[in-house]
Design a protein around this motif. Structure first.
Motif, PDB file in Angstrom:
ATOM      1  N   GLN A 256       0.880  14.196   9.264  1.00  0.00           N
ATOM      2  CA  GLN A 256       0.693  12.752   9.154  1.00  0.00           C
ATOM      3  C   GLN A 256      -0.718  12.358   9.579  1.00  0.00           C
ATOM      4  OE1 GLN A 256       3.939  11.234  11.610  1.00  0.00           O
ATOM      5  NE2 GLN A 256       4.894  10.396   9.760  1.00  0.00           N
ATOM      6  N   TYR A 257      -1.221  12.997  10.629  1.00  0.00           N
ATOM      7  CA  TYR A 257      -2.561  12.668  11.110  1.00  0.00           C
ATOM      8  C   TYR A 257      -3.615  13.061  10.073  1.00  0.00           C
ATOM      9  CZ  TYR A 257      -6.432  11.907  14.290  1.00  0.00           C
ATOM     10  OH  TYR A 257      -7.594  11.440  14.859  1.00  0.00           O
ATOM     11  N   LYS A 258      -3.420  14.187   9.422  1.00  0.00           N
ATOM     12  CA  LYS A 258      -4.343  14.610   8.366  1.00  0.00           C
ATOM     13  C   LYS A 258      -4.302  13.612   7.204  1.00  0.00           C
ATOM     14  CE  LYS A 258      -5.664  18.659   5.664  1.00  0.00           C
ATOM     15  NZ  LYS A 258      -5.320  20.028   5.301  1.00  0.00           N
ATOM     16  N   THR A 259      -3.117  13.139   6.862  1.00  0.00           N
ATOM     17  CA  THR A 259      -2.979  12.123   5.820  1.00  0.00           C
ATOM     18  C   THR A 259      -3.647  10.828   6.253  1.00  0.00           C
ATOM     19  OG1 THR A 259      -0.871  13.114   5.122  1.00  0.00           O
ATOM     20  CG2 THR A 259      -1.330  10.869   4.355  1.00  0.00           C
ATOM     21  N   LEU A 260      -3.435  10.426   7.500  1.00  0.00           N
ATOM     22  CA  LEU A 260      -4.071   9.225   8.038  1.00  0.00           C
ATOM     23  C   LEU A 260      -5.591   9.325   7.922  1.00  0.00           C
ATOM     24  CD1 LEU A 260      -3.904   6.525   9.697  1.00  0.00           C
ATOM     25  CD2 LEU A 260      -4.065   7.961  11.734  1.00  0.00           C
ATOM     26  N   LYS A 261      -6.147  10.466   8.291  1.00  0.00           N
ATOM     27  CA  LYS A 261      -7.593  10.650   8.212  1.00  0.00           C
ATOM     28  C   LYS A 261      -8.089  10.530   6.767  1.00  0.00           C
ATOM     29  CE  LYS A 261      -9.613  13.775  10.783  1.00  0.00           C
ATOM     30  NZ  LYS A 261      -9.928  15.039  11.510  1.00  0.00           N
ATOM     31  N   THR A 262      -7.344  11.117   5.845  1.00  0.00           N
ATOM     32  CA  THR A 262      -7.715  11.041   4.429  1.00  0.00           C
ATOM     33  C   THR A 262      -7.682   9.599   3.940  1.00  0.00           C
ATOM     34  OG1 THR A 262      -6.884  13.267   4.045  1.00  0.00           O
ATOM     35  CG2 THR A 262      -7.119  11.858   2.115  1.00  0.00           C
TER      36      THR A 262
ATOM     37  N   GLN B  56       5.537   8.308   5.554  1.00  0.00           N
ATOM     38  CA  GLN B  56       6.711   8.987   4.991  1.00  0.00           C
ATOM     39  C   GLN B  56       6.969   8.513   3.568  1.00  0.00           C
ATOM     40  OE1 GLN B  56       9.838   8.218   7.825  1.00  0.00           O
ATOM     41  NE2 GLN B  56       9.218   9.911   9.154  1.00  0.00           N
ATOM     42  N   TRP B  57       6.864   7.207   3.338  1.00  0.00           N
ATOM     43  CA  TRP B  57       7.047   6.656   1.992  1.00  0.00           C
ATOM     44  C   TRP B  57       6.034   7.271   1.023  1.00  0.00           C
ATOM     45  CZ3 TRP B  57       3.811   4.313  -1.419  1.00  0.00           C
ATOM     46  CH2 TRP B  57       4.400   3.747  -2.555  1.00  0.00           C
ATOM     47  N   LEU B  58       4.788   7.366   1.471  1.00  0.00           N
ATOM     48  CA  LEU B  58       3.720   7.898   0.621  1.00  0.00           C
ATOM     49  C   LEU B  58       4.038   9.323   0.179  1.00  0.00           C
ATOM     50  CD1 LEU B  58       0.920   6.974  -0.424  1.00  0.00           C
ATOM     51  CD2 LEU B  58      -0.059   8.038   1.600  1.00  0.00           C
ATOM     52  N   ASP B  59       4.417  10.181   1.122  1.00  0.00           N
ATOM     53  CA  ASP B  59       4.756  11.567   0.770  1.00  0.00           C
ATOM     54  C   ASP B  59       6.009  11.635  -0.095  1.00  0.00           C
ATOM     55  OD1 ASP B  59       2.630  13.011   1.788  1.00  0.00           O
ATOM     56  OD2 ASP B  59       3.582  13.379   3.726  1.00  0.00           O
ATOM     57  N   SER B  60       7.008  10.846   0.244  1.00  0.00           N
ATOM     58  CA  SER B  60       8.256  10.847  -0.515  1.00  0.00           C
ATOM     59  C   SER B  60       8.025  10.380  -1.953  1.00  0.00           C
ATOM     60  CB  SER B  60       9.272   9.943   0.183  1.00  0.00           C
ATOM     61  OG  SER B  60      10.429   9.805  -0.583  1.00  0.00           O
ATOM     62  N   THR B  61       7.259   9.323  -2.109  1.00  0.00           N
ATOM     63  CA  THR B  61       6.992   8.785  -3.446  1.00  0.00           C
ATOM     64  C   THR B  61       6.156   9.759  -4.271  1.00  0.00           C
ATOM     65  OG1 THR B  61       7.160   6.538  -2.592  1.00  0.00           O
ATOM     66  CG2 THR B  61       6.039   6.810  -4.707  1.00  0.00           C
ATOM     67  N   CYS B  62       5.167  10.376  -3.652  1.00  0.00           N
ATOM     68  CA  CYS B  62       4.352  11.368  -4.372  1.00  0.00           C
ATOM     69  C   CYS B  62       5.199  12.574  -4.769  1.00  0.00           C
ATOM     70  CB  CYS B  62       3.163  11.808  -3.520  1.00  0.00           C
ATOM     71  SG  CYS B  62       1.873  10.556  -3.397  1.00  0.00           S
ATOM     72  N   THR B  63       6.080  12.995  -3.889  1.00  0.00           N
ATOM     73  CA  THR B  63       6.963  14.121  -4.203  1.00  0.00           C
ATOM     74  C   THR B  63       7.871  13.764  -5.377  1.00  0.00           C
ATOM     75  OG1 THR B  63       6.906  14.899  -1.916  1.00  0.00           O
ATOM     76  CG2 THR B  63       8.735  15.675  -3.277  1.00  0.00           C
ATOM     77  N   HIS B  64       8.395  12.545  -5.367  1.00  0.00           N
ATOM     78  CA  HIS B  64       9.273  12.101  -6.449  1.00  0.00           C
ATOM     79  C   HIS B  64       8.515  11.993  -7.786  1.00  0.00           C
ATOM     80  CE1 HIS B  64      12.544  10.000  -8.435  1.00  0.00           C
ATOM     81  NE2 HIS B  64      11.700   9.047  -8.791  1.00  0.00           N
ATOM     82  N   ARG B  65       7.304  11.428  -7.736  1.00  0.00           N
ATOM     83  CA  ARG B  65       6.533  11.199  -8.971  1.00  0.00           C
ATOM     84  C   ARG B  65       5.798  12.447  -9.474  1.00  0.00           C
ATOM     85  NH1 ARG B  65       4.011   5.429  -9.781  1.00  0.00           N
ATOM     86  NH2 ARG B  65       5.724   4.185  -8.986  1.00  0.00           N
ATOM     87  N   TYR B  66       5.203  13.189  -8.516  1.00  0.00           N
ATOM     88  CA  TYR B  66       4.298  14.265  -8.908  1.00  0.00           C
ATOM     89  C   TYR B  66       4.759  15.660  -8.473  1.00  0.00           C
ATOM     90  CZ  TYR B  66       1.388  10.065  -9.169  1.00  0.00           C
ATOM     91  OH  TYR B  66       0.905   8.817  -9.437  1.00  0.00           O
ATOM     92  N   GLY B  67       5.819  15.715  -7.677  1.00  0.00           N
ATOM     93  CA  GLY B  67       6.329  17.002  -7.230  1.00  0.00           C
ATOM     94  C   GLY B  67       5.542  17.623  -6.093  1.00  0.00           C
TER      95      GLY B  67
ATOM     96  N   LEU C 122       3.291  16.582  -2.067  1.00  0.00           N
ATOM     97  CA  LEU C 122       2.918  15.612  -1.046  1.00  0.00           C
ATOM     98  C   LEU C 122       1.595  14.934  -1.413  1.00  0.00           C
ATOM     99  CD1 LEU C 122       3.738  17.755   2.130  1.00  0.00           C
ATOM    100  CD2 LEU C 122       5.165  15.992   1.067  1.00  0.00           C
ATOM    101  N   TYR C 123       1.344  13.783  -0.799  1.00  0.00           N
ATOM    102  CA  TYR C 123       0.133  13.007  -1.094  1.00  0.00           C
ATOM    103  C   TYR C 123      -1.134  13.854  -1.002  1.00  0.00           C
ATOM    104  CZ  TYR C 123      -3.606   9.602  -0.703  1.00  0.00           C
ATOM    105  OH  TYR C 123      -4.781   8.911  -0.888  1.00  0.00           O
ATOM    106  N   LEU C 124      -1.276  14.615   0.070  1.00  0.00           N
ATOM    107  CA  LEU C 124      -2.500  15.406   0.265  1.00  0.00           C
ATOM    108  C   LEU C 124      -2.681  16.482  -0.799  1.00  0.00           C
ATOM    109  CD1 LEU C 124      -2.632  15.855   4.141  1.00  0.00           C
ATOM    110  CD2 LEU C 124      -4.055  14.357   2.719  1.00  0.00           C
ATOM    111  N   ASP C 125      -1.591  16.912  -1.411  1.00  0.00           N
ATOM    112  CA  ASP C 125      -1.656  17.949  -2.438  1.00  0.00           C
ATOM    113  C   ASP C 125      -1.839  17.378  -3.842  1.00  0.00           C
ATOM    114  OD1 ASP C 125      -1.274  19.906  -0.480  1.00  0.00           O
ATOM    115  OD2 ASP C 125       0.901  19.722  -0.618  1.00  0.00           O
ATOM    116  N   CYS C 126      -1.778  16.069  -3.973  1.00  0.00           N
ATOM    117  CA  CYS C 126      -1.949  15.425  -5.274  1.00  0.00           C
ATOM    118  C   CYS C 126      -3.415  15.460  -5.705  1.00  0.00           C
ATOM    119  CB  CYS C 126      -1.489  13.962  -5.206  1.00  0.00           C
ATOM    120  SG  CYS C 126       0.295  13.761  -5.111  1.00  0.00           S
TER     121      CYS C 126
END
Length: 198
Positions: free
Chosen positions: A60-66, A109-120, A122-126
């Motif tokens: 989460q902290y890595k995502t926050l930094k991004t 959590q929403w960001l990762d969940s939504t990216c997983t649902h849409r793109y398969g 996590l956000y950082l891996d998109c």
């Protein structure tokens, strides 16, 4: 004077007024400066000179930094949110504020969940394009008006934007970027500088 206030007192005071959105609307500038000084002191006390997150888990902290870097990137004139310590600022405030914990933690959590649902993934891996698509969805209130399911995500990103800005503009880098020199006496005021191209 701020030196007589404990770290916990400063941070806890935020929880009573967290709903306003932007920290600078809720606490005085001196308190924001105090948070930055606490972070600097912690970094100086560690061997690696790094901040250890107080609330966010490593991913989460890595995502926050991004996200902070996306909101306020470095440019030719100044460092960005990362160099200014905005992620540390946000984490430290969030560690003592249950409203921020719910909004920011839930938003990540929403960001990762939504990216997983849409793109398969996590956000950082998109891909950058996929990340932009998701952020464009939650960066504008008009999208919330069209899709009420986005209301919490829009609120999350709005709060994150405000906190990133507060963390940046209350830091040494942000104050330097603004050209703020403090309360100094001027013998004359030359007026506003000319605006290029006008």
């Amino acid at each position: 004077m701020i030196n007589t206030v404990s770290r916990r007192d400063v941070l806890r005071s935020l929880s009573t007024v967290a709903v306003t959105g932007s920290v600078l609307r809720a606490i005085p500038l001196e308190a924001a400066e105090y948070v930055h000084s606490m972070i600097e002191a912690e970094k100086a006390d560690t061997k690696a000179g790094e901040y250890v997150p107080k609330f966010f888990e490593p991913h989460q902290y890595k995502t926050l930094k991004t996200l902070c870097e996306t909101i306020l990137p470095a440019d030719d004139d100044s460092g960005g949110a990362i160099e200014a310590g905005a992620p540390e600022f946000i984490d430290l405030l969030t560690s003592e504020n249950s409203t921020y914990q719910a909004k920011l933690g839930g938003g990540l959590q929403w960001l990762d969940s939504t990216c997983t649902h849409r793109y398969g993934k996590l956000y950082l891996d998109c891909s950058p394009q996929q990340q932009k698509e998701i952020l464009d969805l939650i960066a504008y209130r008009k999208n919330e008006a069209q899709d009420k399911d986005l209301s919490h995500a829009v609120e999350f990103f709005s709060l994150l934007r405000n906190l990133t800005s507060d963390g940046f503009f209350t830091s040494k880098i942000g104050i330097k970027y603004l050209g703020y020199v403090g309360n100094s006496f001027l013998t004359e005021f030359p007026g506003c500088p000319p605006v290029p191209g006008i």
